[in-house]
Scaffold this active site. Structure first.
Site, PDB file in Angstrom:
ATOM      1  CB  SER A 133      36.869  51.736  39.664  1.00  0.00           C
ATOM      2  OG  SER A 133      37.873  51.242  40.501  1.00  0.00           O
ATOM      3  CE1 TYR A 157      34.513  46.699  38.531  1.00  0.00           C
ATOM      4  CE2 TYR A 157      36.688  47.243  39.396  1.00  0.00           C
ATOM      5  CZ  TYR A 157      35.332  47.507  39.311  1.00  0.00           C
ATOM      6  OH  TYR A 157      34.787  48.565  39.990  1.00  0.00           O
ATOM      7  CE  LYS A 161      32.665  49.603  37.062  1.00  0.00           C
ATOM      8  NZ  LYS A 161      31.330  50.151  37.159  1.00  0.00           N
TER       9      LYS A 161
HETATM   10  P1  NAD Z   1      27.345  46.265  44.747  1.00  0.00           P
HETATM   11  O1  NAD Z   1      27.625  44.925  44.145  1.00  0.00           O
HETATM   12  O2  NAD Z   1      27.032  46.339  46.193  1.00  0.00           O
HETATM   13  O3  NAD Z   1      26.143  46.959  43.945  1.00  0.00           O
HETATM   14  C1  NAD Z   1      25.891  46.723  42.593  1.00  0.00           C
HETATM   15  C2  NAD Z   1      24.403  46.448  42.453  1.00  0.00           C
HETATM   16  O4  NAD Z   1      24.117  46.224  41.074  1.00  0.00           O
HETATM   17  C3  NAD Z   1      23.959  45.198  43.218  1.00  0.00           C
HETATM   18  O5  NAD Z   1      22.820  45.504  44.005  1.00  0.00           O
HETATM   19  C4  NAD Z   1      23.621  44.206  42.126  1.00  0.00           C
HETATM   20  O6  NAD Z   1      22.576  43.325  42.496  1.00  0.00           O
HETATM   21  C5  NAD Z   1      23.225  45.132  40.989  1.00  0.00           C
HETATM   22  N1  NAD Z   1      23.399  44.532  39.670  1.00  0.00           N
HETATM   23  C6  NAD Z   1      24.437  43.803  39.207  1.00  0.00           C
HETATM   24  N2  NAD Z   1      24.199  43.414  37.936  1.00  0.00           N
HETATM   25  C7  NAD Z   1      22.993  43.927  37.599  1.00  0.00           C
HETATM   26  C8  NAD Z   1      22.211  43.884  36.428  1.00  0.00           C
HETATM   27  N3  NAD Z   1      22.629  43.212  35.343  1.00  0.00           N
HETATM   28  N4  NAD Z   1      21.033  44.520  36.404  1.00  0.00           N
HETATM   29  C9  NAD Z   1      20.581  45.195  37.504  1.00  0.00           C
HETATM   30  N5  NAD Z   1      21.278  45.267  38.643  1.00  0.00           N
HETATM   31  C10 NAD Z   1      22.478  44.640  38.688  1.00  0.00           C
HETATM   32  O7  NAD Z   1      28.576  47.203  44.382  1.00  0.00           O
HETATM   33  P2  NAD Z   1      28.932  48.644  44.912  1.00  0.00           P
HETATM   34  O8  NAD Z   1      30.110  48.528  45.798  1.00  0.00           O
HETATM   35  O9  NAD Z   1      27.745  49.354  45.385  1.00  0.00           O
HETATM   36  O10 NAD Z   1      29.444  49.295  43.559  1.00  0.00           O
HETATM   37  C11 NAD Z   1      28.573  50.010  42.717  1.00  0.00           C
HETATM   38  C12 NAD Z   1      29.327  50.440  41.480  1.00  0.00           C
HETATM   39  O11 NAD Z   1      30.468  51.183  41.857  1.00  0.00           O
HETATM   40  C13 NAD Z   1      29.827  49.272  40.639  1.00  0.00           C
HETATM   41  O12 NAD Z   1      29.628  49.596  39.278  1.00  0.00           O
HETATM   42  C14 NAD Z   1      31.293  49.188  40.973  1.00  0.00           C
HETATM   43  O13 NAD Z   1      32.049  48.700  39.899  1.00  0.00           O
HETATM   44  C15 NAD Z   1      31.636  50.646  41.242  1.00  0.00           C
HETATM   45  N6  NAD Z   1      32.777  50.797  42.166  1.00  0.00           N
HETATM   46  C16 NAD Z   1      32.697  50.283  43.433  1.00  0.00           C
HETATM   47  C17 NAD Z   1      33.787  50.426  44.292  1.00  0.00           C
HETATM   48  C18 NAD Z   1      33.746  49.885  45.691  1.00  0.00           C
HETATM   49  O14 NAD Z   1      34.777  49.897  46.361  1.00  0.00           O
HETATM   50  N7  NAD Z   1      32.620  49.421  46.217  1.00  0.00           N
HETATM   51  C19 NAD Z   1      34.938  51.086  43.865  1.00  0.00           C
HETATM   52  C20 NAD Z   1      34.969  51.596  42.571  1.00  0.00           C
HETATM   53  C21 NAD Z   1      33.870  51.454  41.729  1.00  0.00           C
HETATM   54  C1  UD1 Z   2      40.237  46.582  45.435  1.00  0.00           C
HETATM   55  C2  UD1 Z   2      40.320  46.345  43.961  1.00  0.00           C
HETATM   56  C3  UD1 Z   2      39.820  47.594  43.256  1.00  0.00           C
HETATM   57  C4  UD1 Z   2      38.389  47.899  43.696  1.00  0.00           C
HETATM   58  C5  UD1 Z   2      38.356  48.042  45.216  1.00  0.00           C
HETATM   59  C6  UD1 Z   2      36.977  48.224  45.736  1.00  0.00           C
HETATM   60  C7  UD1 Z   2      42.175  44.755  43.674  1.00  0.00           C
HETATM   61  C8  UD1 Z   2      43.571  44.577  43.180  1.00  0.00           C
HETATM   62  N1  UD1 Z   2      41.701  46.039  43.621  1.00  0.00           N
HETATM   63  O1  UD1 Z   2      41.025  47.728  45.709  1.00  0.00           O
HETATM   64  O2  UD1 Z   2      39.831  47.426  41.850  1.00  0.00           O
HETATM   65  O3  UD1 Z   2      37.941  49.119  43.102  1.00  0.00           O
HETATM   66  O4  UD1 Z   2      38.907  46.853  45.810  1.00  0.00           O
HETATM   67  O5  UD1 Z   2      36.183  47.098  45.493  1.00  0.00           O
HETATM   68  O6  UD1 Z   2      41.506  43.817  44.079  1.00  0.00           O
HETATM   69  N2  UD1 Z   2      44.403  44.189  52.303  1.00  0.00           N
HETATM   70  C9  UD1 Z   2      44.997  43.364  53.237  1.00  0.00           C
HETATM   71  N3  UD1 Z   2      44.284  42.299  53.714  1.00  0.00           N
HETATM   72  C10 UD1 Z   2      43.000  42.021  53.310  1.00  0.00           C
HETATM   73  C11 UD1 Z   2      42.397  42.878  52.359  1.00  0.00           C
HETATM   74  C12 UD1 Z   2      43.136  43.954  51.868  1.00  0.00           C
HETATM   75  O7  UD1 Z   2      46.145  43.576  53.621  1.00  0.00           O
HETATM   76  O8  UD1 Z   2      42.422  41.025  53.774  1.00  0.00           O
HETATM   77  C13 UD1 Z   2      45.158  45.355  51.815  1.00  0.00           C
HETATM   78  C14 UD1 Z   2      45.392  45.365  50.310  1.00  0.00           C
HETATM   79  O9  UD1 Z   2      46.580  44.704  49.982  1.00  0.00           O
HETATM   80  C15 UD1 Z   2      45.425  46.876  50.031  1.00  0.00           C
HETATM   81  C16 UD1 Z   2      44.469  47.463  51.069  1.00  0.00           C
HETATM   82  O10 UD1 Z   2      44.365  46.493  52.097  1.00  0.00           O
HETATM   83  O11 UD1 Z   2      46.715  47.376  50.292  1.00  0.00           O
HETATM   84  C17 UD1 Z   2      43.092  47.742  50.523  1.00  0.00           C
HETATM   85  O12 UD1 Z   2      42.589  46.566  49.886  1.00  0.00           O
HETATM   86  P1  UD1 Z   2      41.100  46.482  49.315  1.00  0.00           P
HETATM   87  O13 UD1 Z   2      40.153  46.944  50.360  1.00  0.00           O
HETATM   88  O14 UD1 Z   2      40.904  45.119  48.755  1.00  0.00           O
HETATM   89  O15 UD1 Z   2      41.062  47.589  48.181  1.00  0.00           O
HETATM   90  P2  UD1 Z   2      42.015  47.791  46.902  1.00  0.00           P
HETATM   91  O16 UD1 Z   2      43.016  46.722  46.766  1.00  0.00           O
HETATM   92  O17 UD1 Z   2      42.515  49.189  46.935  1.00  0.00           O
END
Ligand code: NAD
Ligand code: UD1
Length: 346
Positions: A133, A157, A161
């Site tokens: 991330s 978190y 990572k």
């Molecule tokens: P998500 O929660 O939708 O998907 C994660 C999946 O992993 C879920 O289906 C959950 O049931 C499964 N899971 C959790 N614990 C488990 C376990 N112990 N064994 C088997 N399955 C398990 O999240 P996502 O948004 O798809 O994110 C996927 C990955 O990407 C995560 O590792 C997250 O940290 C990383 N990531 C996501 C974002 C984002 O914005 N969505 C940003 C940066 C990194």
């Molecule tokens: C957040 C997480 C980041 C994670 C990512 C995806 C934090 C501090 N960071 O990122 O670690 O990888 O989500 O899961 O939580 N915002 C509003 N109103 C809202 C929601 C968001 O103004 O109701 C603003 C936030 O202040 C930010 C932007 O929108 O400026 C994006 O927010 P968000 O979608 O939560 O993502 P990140 O904060 O970048």
């Protein structure tokens, strides 16, 4: 854009396959001719995802329910299904929740990674792609941030990572024949164009795009804008939103790179563009015709003013670049929301 590297079919184990990014990546893999063994424990996803994906996928997907921390189950899975590569999404992902439950985050994100990596090494699986991330980058540096940027995390978190990245890198260095890709996603948004899969967090969403969609569909009264006094062009936070289909494609390209080049990678996966919260609200209105009400609220603890990616390494090494623009991200997110107002459980 076409991948710069050849992409022969592989059999790939995907952990967290029913989650938001995992489900889109499973689809991207099968659409590019790969065979997928999909595992999830459904702790943060719906049991309806497999059926939806089975309908969308051009190839059958083999689904297994397992917890990646269960080393014996992971071992048995890799023994039974001889895979060429693993993509590891399974984990917990809420910054806020991780501050309340650090041990729970270290348990799933680190123990899950350890049991998986151990089995990958034991079975001599040559390729591993890991979901990292942008949260691993120190908040103080100027954007665009390159992969060489300073690393430091403000939450359990983020630290989980970063530790998982280091474990995987160390194991790759110690294991001949193992190549790894650490992909640092910025802000994945949007959904598959079918509107049949999308982001469906259990509980109330806290990320901006799902919040905008909820308000647009009348499930919440207004978007709280977390701070309009940041040193940005309009005072609101600037982030790098990237379509989840582009993120999914980056995994397929990364696997191909690992196979073709026999070298490991750490890459930013973002659009390389920064958009403010106000710009997101305006883009959503342009794309959908809906003016989403908002109110200015206080800053959210842990937020930074501006964070967007330098994506030149992904472009240079993979030939990967985000293709879908903000309008497409909004249209696809909104289609998913309209068709599934309460997620998969409608
Ligand atoms: P998500 O929660 O939708 O998907 C994660 C999946 O992993 C879920 O289906 C959950 O049931 C499964 N899971 C959790 N614990 C488990 C376990 N112990 N064994 C088997 N399955 C398990 O999240 P996502 O948004 O798809 O994110 C996927 C990955 O990407 C995560 O590792 C997250 O940290 C990383 N990531 C996501 C974002 C984002 O914005 N969505 C940003 C940066 C990194
Ligand atoms: C957040 C997480 C980041 C994670 C990512 C995806 C934090 C501090 N960071 O990122 O670690 O990888 O989500 O899961 O939580 N915002 C509003 N109103 C809202 C929601 C968001 O103004 O109701 C603003 C936030 O202040 C930010 C932007 O929108 O400026 C994006 O927010 P968000 O979608 O939560 O993502 P990140 O904060 O970048």
């Amino acid at each position: 854009m076409l991948s710069m590297v050849d992409n022969p079919p592989q059999r790939v184990l995907v952990t967290g396959a029913a989650g938001y990014i995992g489900s889109h990546t499973v689809l991207a893999l099968t659409r590019r001719g790969h065979e997928v063994v999909a595992v999830d424990d459904f702790s943060n996803s719906s049991r309806r995802v497999p059926a939806r994906l089975d309908d969308l996928s051009p190839r059958p997907i083999r689904w297994l329910e397992l917890d990646v921390r269960d080393a014996a189950a992971v071992e048995a899975t890799l023994e039974a299904h001889r895979v060429d590569g693993v993509i590891h999404f399974a984990g917990r992902k809420s910054v806020e929740e991780s501050c309340r439950d650090p041990l729970g985050y270290y348990d799933v994100n680190l123990m899950g990674t350890l049991s998986l990596v151990e089995a990958v090494v034991r079975h001599r699986i040559p390729r591993l792609v890991f979901s990292s991330s942008a949260t691993v980058y120190a908040a103080t540096q100027a954007s665009p941030v390159a992969e060489s940027g300073a690393l430091s995390c403000a939450s359990p978190y983020g630290r989980s990572k970063l530790m998982a990245e280091r474990i995987i890198r160390d194991m790759a260095a110690a294991t001949s024949g193992l190549q790894v890709a650490l992909l640092r996603y910025f802000n994945p948004v949007g959904a598959d164009a079918s509107g049949d899969i999308g982001e469906s967090p259990l509980g109330t969403p806290s990320n901006l795009m799902p919040v905008i969609c909820r308000v647009a569909s009348g499930l919440a009264p207004a978007v709280s804008v977390f701070g309009a006094d940041y040193p940005t062009r309009d005072g609101t936070g600037v982030r790098d939103y990237v379509h989840v289909d582009d993120v999914a494609r980056a995994h397929v390209d990364a696997l191909a790179y690992l196979q073709a080049r026999q070298a490991s990678l750490t890459l930013n996966i973002g659009s390389g563009l920064g958009y403010s919260v106000f710009e997101m609200l305006r883009a959503f209105a342009r794309a959908t015709g809906i003016d989403v009400p908002h109110r200015i609220a206080g800053r959210r603890p842990g937020d930074v003013a501006e964070l967007y990616a330098d994506t030149s390494a992904a472009e240079r090494l993979l030939g990967w670049r985000a293709e879908h623009d903000l309008e497409r991200m909004c249209v696809d997110a909104w289609r998913w929301q309209q068709r599934n107002p309460r997620g998969f459980d409608d």
